[in-house]
Design a protein around this motif. Structure first.
Motif, PDB file in Angstrom:
ATOM      1  N   ASN A   1      -3.074   6.494  68.277  1.00  0.00           N
ATOM      2  CA  ASN A   1      -1.748   5.921  68.527  1.00  0.00           C
ATOM      3  C   ASN A   1      -1.474   5.638  70.000  1.00  0.00           C
ATOM      4  OD1 ASN A   1      -0.805   5.902  65.781  1.00  0.00           O
ATOM      5  ND2 ASN A   1      -0.753   8.128  65.932  1.00  0.00           N
ATOM      6  N   GLN A   2      -2.427   5.020  70.656  1.00  0.00           N
ATOM      7  CA  GLN A   2      -2.285   4.688  72.075  1.00  0.00           C
ATOM      8  C   GLN A   2      -1.993   3.202  72.235  1.00  0.00           C
ATOM      9  OE1 GLN A   2      -2.565   7.014  74.687  1.00  0.00           O
ATOM     10  NE2 GLN A   2      -2.481   8.408  72.957  1.00  0.00           N
ATOM     11  N   SER A   3      -1.016   2.869  73.070  1.00  0.00           N
ATOM     12  CA  SER A   3      -0.698   1.464  73.317  1.00  0.00           C
ATOM     13  C   SER A   3      -1.624   0.848  74.366  1.00  0.00           C
ATOM     14  CB  SER A   3       0.755   1.320  73.748  1.00  0.00           C
ATOM     15  OG  SER A   3       0.975   2.022  74.946  1.00  0.00           O
ATOM     16  N   ALA A   4      -2.410   1.681  75.027  1.00  0.00           N
ATOM     17  CA  ALA A   4      -3.393   1.187  75.997  1.00  0.00           C
ATOM     18  C   ALA A   4      -4.604   2.121  75.984  1.00  0.00           C
ATOM     19  CB  ALA A   4      -2.797   1.124  77.390  1.00  0.00           C
ATOM     20  N   ILE A   5      -5.763   1.522  76.147  1.00  0.00           N
ATOM     21  CA  ILE A   5      -7.020   2.272  76.210  1.00  0.00           C
ATOM     22  C   ILE A   5      -7.562   2.074  77.628  1.00  0.00           C
ATOM     23  CG2 ILE A   5      -9.346   2.516  75.246  1.00  0.00           C
ATOM     24  CD1 ILE A   5      -6.988   3.092  73.267  1.00  0.00           C
TER      25      ILE A   5
ATOM     26  N   PHE B   1       1.413  -2.584  67.307  1.00  0.00           N
ATOM     27  CA  PHE B   1       0.089  -2.998  67.747  1.00  0.00           C
ATOM     28  C   PHE B   1      -0.780  -1.841  68.227  1.00  0.00           C
ATOM     29  CE2 PHE B   1       2.594  -6.913  68.204  1.00  0.00           C
ATOM     30  CZ  PHE B   1       1.809  -7.765  67.458  1.00  0.00           C
ATOM     31  N   SER B   2      -0.256  -0.633  68.272  1.00  0.00           N
ATOM     32  CA  SER B   2      -1.032   0.530  68.714  1.00  0.00           C
ATOM     33  C   SER B   2      -1.849   1.042  67.539  1.00  0.00           C
ATOM     34  CB  SER B   2      -0.113   1.638  69.215  1.00  0.00           C
ATOM     35  OG  SER B   2       0.694   1.168  70.258  1.00  0.00           O
TER      36      SER B   2
ATOM     37  N   LEU C   1      12.577 -19.747  51.944  1.00  0.00           N
ATOM     38  CA  LEU C   1      13.568 -18.980  51.187  1.00  0.00           C
ATOM     39  C   LEU C   1      13.209 -17.500  51.186  1.00  0.00           C
ATOM     40  CD1 LEU C   1      16.065 -18.922  49.384  1.00  0.00           C
ATOM     41  CD2 LEU C   1      14.567 -19.339  47.431  1.00  0.00           C
ATOM     42  N   THR C   2      11.946 -17.192  50.995  1.00  0.00           N
ATOM     43  CA  THR C   2      11.488 -15.804  51.000  1.00  0.00           C
ATOM     44  C   THR C   2      11.759 -15.157  52.353  1.00  0.00           C
ATOM     45  OG1 THR C   2       9.765 -16.325  49.398  1.00  0.00           O
ATOM     46  CG2 THR C   2       9.481 -14.307  50.661  1.00  0.00           C
ATOM     47  N   LEU C   3      11.497 -15.872  53.425  1.00  0.00           N
ATOM     48  CA  LEU C   3      11.737 -15.328  54.755  1.00  0.00           C
ATOM     49  C   LEU C   3      13.215 -15.074  55.011  1.00  0.00           C
ATOM     50  CD1 LEU C   3       9.236 -17.446  56.876  1.00  0.00           C
ATOM     51  CD2 LEU C   3       9.061 -15.018  56.320  1.00  0.00           C
ATOM     52  N   ILE C   4      14.066 -15.911  54.435  1.00  0.00           N
ATOM     53  CA  ILE C   4      15.501 -15.759  54.652  1.00  0.00           C
ATOM     54  C   ILE C   4      16.051 -14.548  53.900  1.00  0.00           C
ATOM     55  CG2 ILE C   4      17.759 -16.819  54.169  1.00  0.00           C
ATOM     56  CD1 ILE C   4      16.398 -19.543  54.749  1.00  0.00           C
ATOM     57  N   VAL C   5      15.624 -14.347  52.660  1.00  0.00           N
ATOM     58  CA  VAL C   5      16.202 -13.277  51.842  1.00  0.00           C
ATOM     59  C   VAL C   5      15.425 -11.973  51.887  1.00  0.00           C
ATOM     60  CG1 VAL C   5      17.260 -14.915  50.252  1.00  0.00           C
ATOM     61  CG2 VAL C   5      15.010 -13.997  49.722  1.00  0.00           C
ATOM     62  N   ALA C   6      14.206 -12.003  52.360  1.00  0.00           N
ATOM     63  CA  ALA C   6      13.370 -10.798  52.363  1.00  0.00           C
ATOM     64  C   ALA C   6      13.571 -10.006  53.649  1.00  0.00           C
ATOM     65  CB  ALA C   6      11.902 -11.181  52.225  1.00  0.00           C
ATOM     66  N   PRO C   7      13.298  -8.712  53.591  1.00  0.00           N
ATOM     67  CA  PRO C   7      13.339  -7.932  54.819  1.00  0.00           C
ATOM     68  C   PRO C   7      12.214  -8.362  55.747  1.00  0.00           C
ATOM     69  CG  PRO C   7      12.463  -6.625  53.011  1.00  0.00           C
ATOM     70  CD  PRO C   7      12.934  -7.927  52.429  1.00  0.00           C
ATOM     71  N   ALA C   8      12.307  -7.931  56.978  1.00  0.00           N
ATOM     72  CA  ALA C   8      11.293  -8.303  57.976  1.00  0.00           C
ATOM     73  C   ALA C   8       9.903  -7.889  57.531  1.00  0.00           C
ATOM     74  CB  ALA C   8      11.611  -7.629  59.304  1.00  0.00           C
ATOM     75  N   GLY C   9       8.937  -8.739  57.843  1.00  0.00           N
ATOM     76  CA  GLY C   9       7.550  -8.408  57.551  1.00  0.00           C
ATOM     77  C   GLY C   9       7.077  -7.358  58.527  1.00  0.00           C
ATOM     78  N   ALA C  10       6.013  -6.687  58.154  1.00  0.00           N
ATOM     79  CA  ALA C  10       5.503  -5.624  59.020  1.00  0.00           C
ATOM     80  C   ALA C  10       4.014  -5.821  59.263  1.00  0.00           C
ATOM     81  CB  ALA C  10       5.754  -4.266  58.387  1.00  0.00           C
ATOM     82  N   PHE C  11       3.630  -5.681  60.508  1.00  0.00           N
ATOM     83  CA  PHE C  11       2.223  -5.694  60.901  1.00  0.00           C
ATOM     84  C   PHE C  11       1.938  -4.342  61.521  1.00  0.00           C
ATOM     85  CE2 PHE C  11      -1.041  -5.899  64.063  1.00  0.00           C
ATOM     86  CZ  PHE C  11      -2.044  -6.646  63.479  1.00  0.00           C
ATOM     87  N   SER C  12       0.893  -3.689  61.056  1.00  0.00           N
ATOM     88  CA  SER C  12       0.545  -2.376  61.593  1.00  0.00           C
ATOM     89  C   SER C  12      -0.949  -2.327  61.907  1.00  0.00           C
ATOM     90  CB  SER C  12       0.901  -1.297  60.557  1.00  0.00           C
ATOM     91  OG  SER C  12       0.479  -0.047  60.996  1.00  0.00           O
ATOM     92  N   ALA C  13      -1.267  -1.955  63.130  1.00  0.00           N
ATOM     93  CA  ALA C  13      -2.665  -1.787  63.534  1.00  0.00           C
ATOM     94  C   ALA C  13      -3.146  -0.441  62.998  1.00  0.00           C
ATOM     95  CB  ALA C  13      -2.776  -1.818  65.050  1.00  0.00           C
ATOM     96  N   ASP C  14      -4.219  -0.459  62.217  1.00  0.00           N
ATOM     97  CA  ASP C  14      -4.721   0.766  61.608  1.00  0.00           C
ATOM     98  C   ASP C  14      -5.880   1.362  62.409  1.00  0.00           C
ATOM     99  OD1 ASP C  14      -2.826   0.450  59.576  1.00  0.00           O
ATOM    100  OD2 ASP C  14      -4.209  -0.728  58.358  1.00  0.00           O
ATOM    101  N   ASN C  15      -6.999   0.669  62.426  1.00  0.00           N
ATOM    102  CA  ASN C  15      -8.186   1.181  63.111  1.00  0.00           C
ATOM    103  C   ASN C  15      -8.826   0.094  63.958  1.00  0.00           C
ATOM    104  OD1 ASN C  15      -8.306   3.848  61.853  1.00  0.00           O
ATOM    105  ND2 ASN C  15      -8.750   2.719  59.979  1.00  0.00           N
ATOM    106  N   LEU C  16      -9.315   0.506  65.115  1.00  0.00           N
ATOM    107  CA  LEU C  16     -10.037  -0.388  66.007  1.00  0.00           C
ATOM    108  C   LEU C  16     -11.347   0.295  66.359  1.00  0.00           C
ATOM    109  CD1 LEU C  16     -10.167  -2.914  67.838  1.00  0.00           C
ATOM    110  CD2 LEU C  16      -8.977  -1.575  69.581  1.00  0.00           C
TER     111      LEU C  16
END
Length: 164
Positions: A152-156, A133-134, A13-28
């Motif tokens: 903020n690089q998509s490839a290293i 994912f960057s 139910l939460t997935l249906i009514v909620a906005p899209a989840g967000a995944f953000s890569a911070d530090n590697l």
């Protein structure tokens, strides 16, 4: 059993009514050791929906990251720690180490984070997750303390560094 059904229903139910989840890569942070192994620490931000999924073991970001690293590097990867906002890994065979008359030369493999998006797109829930994912900051640290940084690089790229 009833509790599990109720929790699953609530999540759906939460997935249906909620906005899209967000995944953000911070530090590697990739720390290369003398023998060419590496400790990799990945810090990320996930939405509250994804935190619930992690709590109930519906999603395990560290296992997905482990699989992605193993596929990319072609070597076994060990999860050394995992929290809701970071995961650490040990890669026994990460950098190639070559001895020369001047010292040791360390060569790391290149990493391409665009493959992670392709992997995500193969899951049924992909439309529900907005992902970046960057990493905001990537640091590759060699045994002598020398560092290469990327923002903020998509490839290293593959890196080479000589230790005297």
């Amino acid at each position: 059993m009833k509790r599990e059904i109720m929790v699953a229903s609530l999540l759906v139910l939460t997935l249906i009514v909620a906005p899209a989840g967000a995944f953000s890569a911070d530090n590697l942070l990739i720390t290369v050791d003398d023998d060419g192994s590496a400790n990799i620490t990945f810090e990320y931000t996930i939405s509250w929906i994804e935190r619930i999924a992690v709590f109930f073991k519906i999603a395990e970001p560290e296992q997905e990251l482990k699989s992605a690293l193993e596929e990319t590097l072609g070597v076994p990867v060990t999860v050394t720690s995992a929290e809701s906002d970071n995961a650490s890994f040990l890669v026994q065979i990460f950098a190639k180490v070559r001895s020369t008359d001047e010292g040791s030369v360390y060569t790391t493999p290149g990493l391409d984070f665009t493959r992670a998006q392709e992997m995500l797109d193969s899951y049924w829930f992909a439309p529900l997750v907005e992902a970046d994912f960057s990493p905001d900051l990537t640091v590759v640290r060699f045994p002598d303390g020398y560092e290469e940084t990327f923002a903020n690089q998509s490839a290293i790229p593959a890196l080479s560094h000589a230790l005297a």
